[in-house]
Design an enzyme around this catalytic site. Structure first.
Site, PDB file in Angstrom:
ATOM      1  N   ARG A 107      40.061  35.113  42.996  1.00 51.82           N
ATOM      2  CA  ARG A 107      39.929  34.880  44.446  1.00 51.82           C
ATOM      3  C   ARG A 107      40.745  35.933  44.995  1.00 51.82           C
ATOM      4  O   ARG A 107      41.676  36.247  44.435  1.00 51.82           O
ATOM      5  CB  ARG A 107      40.185  33.494  44.741  1.00 51.82           C
ATOM      6  CG  ARG A 107      39.241  32.270  44.141  1.00 51.82           C
ATOM      7  CD  ARG A 107      39.672  30.989  44.584  1.00 51.82           C
ATOM      8  NE  ARG A 107      38.373  29.943  44.318  1.00 51.82           N
ATOM      9  CZ  ARG A 107      38.620  29.354  43.032  1.00 51.82           C
ATOM     10  NH1 ARG A 107      39.563  29.674  42.202  1.00 51.82           N
ATOM     11  NH2 ARG A 107      37.662  28.389  42.740  1.00 51.82           N
ATOM     12  N   LYS A 134      43.232  27.013  43.390  1.00 53.47           N
ATOM     13  CA  LYS A 134      42.417  26.184  44.417  1.00 53.47           C
ATOM     14  C   LYS A 134      42.308  24.605  43.830  1.00 53.47           C
ATOM     15  O   LYS A 134      42.560  23.707  44.503  1.00 53.47           O
ATOM     16  CB  LYS A 134      41.249  26.848  44.849  1.00 53.47           C
ATOM     17  CG  LYS A 134      40.342  25.810  46.205  1.00 53.47           C
ATOM     18  CD  LYS A 134      39.538  26.781  46.715  1.00 53.47           C
ATOM     19  CE  LYS A 134      38.146  26.460  45.900  1.00 53.47           C
ATOM     20  NZ  LYS A 134      37.098  27.263  46.775  1.00 53.47           N
ATOM     21  N   HIS A 193      34.689  37.711  49.326  1.00 53.27           N
ATOM     22  CA  HIS A 193      34.430  36.738  48.205  1.00 53.27           C
ATOM     23  C   HIS A 193      33.139  36.558  47.262  1.00 53.27           C
ATOM     24  O   HIS A 193      33.145  36.173  46.185  1.00 53.27           O
ATOM     25  CB  HIS A 193      34.325  35.355  49.008  1.00 53.27           C
ATOM     26  CG  HIS A 193      34.586  34.057  48.151  1.00 53.27           C
ATOM     27  ND1 HIS A 193      35.630  33.803  47.517  1.00 53.27           N
ATOM     28  CD2 HIS A 193      33.444  33.171  47.854  1.00 53.27           C
ATOM     29  CE1 HIS A 193      35.340  32.743  46.776  1.00 53.27           C
ATOM     30  NE2 HIS A 193      34.028  32.300  46.889  1.00 53.27           N
ATOM     31  N   ARG A 196      33.684  37.912  43.604  1.00 56.72           N
ATOM     32  CA  ARG A 196      33.676  36.704  42.724  1.00 56.72           C
ATOM     33  C   ARG A 196      32.341  36.179  42.074  1.00 56.72           C
ATOM     34  O   ARG A 196      32.137  36.015  40.857  1.00 56.72           O
ATOM     35  CB  ARG A 196      34.557  35.737  43.056  1.00 56.72           C
ATOM     36  CG  ARG A 196      34.739  34.278  42.240  1.00 56.72           C
ATOM     37  CD  ARG A 196      35.735  33.403  42.948  1.00 56.72           C
ATOM     38  NE  ARG A 196      35.811  32.069  42.509  1.00 56.72           N
ATOM     39  CZ  ARG A 196      36.278  31.580  41.254  1.00 56.72           C
ATOM     40  NH1 ARG A 196      37.035  32.558  40.539  1.00 56.72           N
ATOM     41  NH2 ARG A 196      36.497  30.582  40.661  1.00 56.72           N
ATOM     42  N   TRP A 219      37.332  26.743  37.567  1.00 58.21           N
ATOM     43  CA  TRP A 219      36.411  25.649  38.263  1.00 58.21           C
ATOM     44  C   TRP A 219      36.708  24.310  37.779  1.00 58.21           C
ATOM     45  O   TRP A 219      36.515  24.392  36.468  1.00 58.21           O
ATOM     46  CB  TRP A 219      34.846  25.939  38.178  1.00 58.21           C
ATOM     47  CG  TRP A 219      34.407  26.927  39.254  1.00 58.21           C
ATOM     48  CD1 TRP A 219      34.525  27.108  40.700  1.00 58.21           C
ATOM     49  CD2 TRP A 219      33.989  28.420  38.852  1.00 58.21           C
ATOM     50  NE1 TRP A 219      33.999  28.240  41.004  1.00 58.21           N
ATOM     51  CE2 TRP A 219      33.580  28.850  40.008  1.00 58.21           C
ATOM     52  CE3 TRP A 219      33.901  28.977  37.776  1.00 58.21           C
ATOM     53  CZ2 TRP A 219      33.117  30.388  40.130  1.00 58.21           C
ATOM     54  CZ3 TRP A 219      33.057  30.122  37.741  1.00 58.21           C
ATOM     55  CH2 TRP A 219      32.958  30.938  38.818  1.00 58.21           C
ATOM     56  N   TYR A 228      25.001  29.633  39.041  1.00 58.41           N
ATOM     57  CA  TYR A 228      24.849  30.879  38.386  1.00 58.41           C
ATOM     58  C   TYR A 228      23.778  30.743  37.020  1.00 58.41           C
ATOM     59  O   TYR A 228      23.361  31.648  36.439  1.00 58.41           O
ATOM     60  CB  TYR A 228      25.964  31.522  38.094  1.00 58.41           C
ATOM     61  CG  TYR A 228      27.116  31.750  39.038  1.00 58.41           C
ATOM     62  CD1 TYR A 228      27.072  32.586  39.916  1.00 58.41           C
ATOM     63  CD2 TYR A 228      28.020  30.796  39.151  1.00 58.41           C
ATOM     64  CE1 TYR A 228      27.854  32.792  41.130  1.00 58.41           C
ATOM     65  CE2 TYR A 228      28.970  30.746  40.077  1.00 58.41           C
ATOM     66  CZ  TYR A 228      28.842  31.881  41.125  1.00 58.41           C
ATOM     67  OH  TYR A 228      29.890  31.931  42.023  1.00 58.41           O
TER      68      TYR A 228
END
Length: 265
Positions: A107, A134, A193, A196, A219, A228
């Site tokens: 990120r 995050k 962003h 990414r 994640w 994706y």
């Protein structure tokens, strides 16, 4: 709602809640199981907090927080040719940061905040500490030879931060130089962003297993990786080839296959 925002914004300076940060928050909300009306309530709260910061003179101005109209969202990513075209148009410091993002999928805040204490070039690895991620989980970052070459260019530039401009840490990436480079490269509707997204899309197209991509991207929720999944078709190709092989051998009564009804019939 405040409990949801707290771990995602904790540790940031208020001026770091910029367009890129908001885009990441909106993306996570949109890809969750929340209804659009619920997502908009979260965004209304965020807008109110930023407006309060202006009222209290903590900020001179705040980025726009727009309501979402639809949960459907198309993943914006670049082809390899487009990415190379963009890199050649960027100034050196932004070009290296963008190239490093495309190599690692990190990120924006993790790239701009990367320090030399987080890098081990001998082992070709970097790491993001839990309080910098995050998802509040530490992220190991294996470095490709290209990523290592980029980092070696910056070794003597600053005693603490990896990427700097005129001796100071780079904080903003959505700059005039970035926007002009996009125009010169002929690339529209693309945010930092989305680098990414591009990294993840390339991995999906190259057949990287979903659980590996989830770990690489840091994640915590598999639903983020499923965004994706449609770009990876390698596991489907053998089934298509098998069907054609059966048809060529005449094993299926092709002439007797009934017409498949449309959903509306």
């Amino acid at each position: 709602m405040l409990e949801w925002f707290n771990p995602r914004l904790s540790g940031l300076k208020i001026e770091q809640i910029d367009d890129d940060c908001i885009d990441a928050l909106v993306e996570e909300l949109v890809l969750s199981e929340r209804k659009p009306s619920t997502v908009n309530r979260y965004l209304s709260l965020l807008r109110a907090m930023l407006n309060a910061a202006i009222l209290w003179r903590w900020l001179k101005f705040a980025p726009k927080v727009r309501q979402v109209k639809d949960r459907a969202k198309r993943v914006r990513w670049l082809t390899f040719g487009e990415a190379m075209r963009l890199l050649t148009q960027l100034p050196p410091h932004l070009s290296d940061m963008a190239a490093f993002s495309l190599e690692t999928g990190l990120r924006r805040s993790n790239v701009t905040g990367l320090t030399w204490t987080q890098v081990d070039l001998d082992r070709s690895v970097a790491w993001i500490h839990a309080d910098q991620a995050k998802g509040r989980r530490a992220i190991p970052v294996p470095l490709s030879s290209t990523a290592c070459a980029i980092l070696r260019k910056w070794i003597l530039q600053h005693h603490e931060f990896v990427f700097v401009y005129r001796g100071r840490r780079v904080i903003q990436t959505n700059t005039k130089a970035w926007r002009l480079a996009l125009d010169r490269a002929g690339i529209k509707n693309f945010r930092w962003h989305d680098l990414r997204h591009t990294w993840a899309s390339w991995h999906a197209q190259n057949g990287t297993p979903r659980h590996i991509l989830q770990e690489l991207g840091g994640w915590s929720d598999e639903r983020m990786v499923k965004n994706y999944a449609h770009l990876s078709v390698q596991h489907l190709t053998p089934h298509v080839d098998q069907l054609h092989s059966v048809l060529r051998q005449g094993s299926l009564p092709v002439g007797r296959i009934r017409r498949i009804r449309e959903p509306s019939e």
